[in-house]
Design an enzyme around this catalytic site. Sequence first.
Site, short mmCIF file in Angstrom:
data_model
loop_
_atom_site.label_atom_id
_atom_site.label_comp_id
_atom_site.label_asym_id
_atom_site.label_seq_id
_atom_site.Cartn_x
_atom_site.Cartn_y
_atom_site.Cartn_z
N HIS A 137 60.05 103.93 -95.43
CA HIS A 137 58.67 103.48 -95.54
C HIS A 137 57.81 104.61 -96.08
CE1 HIS A 137 58.84 99.63 -93.09
NE2 HIS A 137 60.07 100.13 -93.00
N HIS A 189 60.21 101.61 -85.59
CA HIS A 189 59.81 102.77 -86.39
C HIS A 189 58.87 103.63 -85.55
CE1 HIS A 189 61.66 101.93 -90.29
NE2 HIS A 189 61.47 100.66 -89.99
N ARG A 221 67.38 112.04 -69.63
CA ARG A 221 66.08 112.24 -68.97
C ARG A 221 64.92 111.64 -69.76
NH1 ARG A 221 69.15 116.60 -67.94
NH2 ARG A 221 68.49 117.71 -69.82
N ASP A 242 76.14 95.71 -89.42
CA ASP A 242 76.90 96.00 -90.64
C ASP A 242 77.77 97.24 -90.46
OD1 ASP A 242 74.98 98.00 -90.64
OD2 ASP A 242 74.28 97.62 -92.70
N ASP A 268 67.98 92.67 -92.51
CA ASP A 268 67.19 93.72 -93.15
C ASP A 268 67.59 93.80 -94.63
OD1 ASP A 268 65.26 95.69 -93.32
OD2 ASP A 268 66.56 97.29 -92.57
#
Length: 377
Positions: A137, A189, A221, A242, A268
């Site tokens: 992106h 994201h 943690r 995939d 996607d």
Amino acid sequence: MKTTYQTPLLFNGEELLNNQYVTVSDGIITDVTDQCPDLKVEILTGLLCPGFIDTQVNGGGGKLFNNEPTVDSLQSMLSAHVEYGTTDMLPTVITEKLSVMQEAGDAVSEAIAESIAGIVGIHYEGPHLSVPKRGIHPAKHIRSISDKELALFCRQDMGQVLVTLAPENVPVDVIKDLVSKGVHVCLGHSNADAETVELALEAGANGFTHLFNAMSPLTSREPGMVGAALADSQSYCGLIVDFHHVHATACKLAIKTKSARKMMLVTDAMSHVGSDQVTLEYCNTQIVRQGDKLTVPDGTLAGSALDMASAVRNCHKRLDVSLSDSLRMATSTPAAFLGLSHQIGNISVGCKANMLLLNGNLEVQVSWIEGCKEFCI
């Protein structure tokens, strides 16, 4: 027009049934029974199941929606993916400037107004994401949410609207507002910690975009977004099976933890699916196909060349997920996530006759959308 199909094996969205008769009238399923009706029957050979629903489709048939946000692109994408069983999709817009996002929304609105079956809404993947977890992106378009984007997301003419955002960059009151307007909010994201994720879930977010990929990981943690997603019993997760995006063992663990009723198969997919395209020009770089893997020059994964039928096969044949659960993750689960179980994702009375005939290798032989054959071997 009325047609009754006899199938030796039916997956109705919930269970596998033997020797069933499915009647379709004017694109709607009007009867499902194990009793032979007193009318002419078309005999099928194979497995009849609901059409696949893909909530993350960037492109197909040589078209990337970002590059060409038009109705023609949507038709090309649908034609490409229907060969692999996708009868309903959310065309997906990768992080972009506002004008492109608006053009994409207009194209989806026009497609819905023109009753182009198979386009059920739109997925805005970004632009309100985390720069460290942006993937491909473009950083120049990642930004805080504004009133203009809120207005776009809340349009009522685009069908089902899904927005992927990073919860550390979008206030919980904004998430609440989006959800109250009917927007499906997925988290992804993102570099958020588990506590931030949990607050977003409390605000109404109910999904995670491509689990494991481009999100804070699960560690001992710091459970991160992955840990919060797996621990939450109510939310849905998309998963790209995939074996480039997620290791097979991680896929098995996620499906076992979330269950097939909360895990959705997604592709996607980029424009390469359903085409012989090798190189795609995108945002001052190139996305190159090598086998079934897509990357930019630095090796970063750039979407996928996956189709839904392959994702189902991968689950059943390589992950040893049951046939019914493998199919469920591509049909009734995404339908439930979108709130469309009464329309798609199931073979039951009143649902659209969006159906597939699969052979023993789970390859698509016939695809129907609203009772019409859109693909046939």
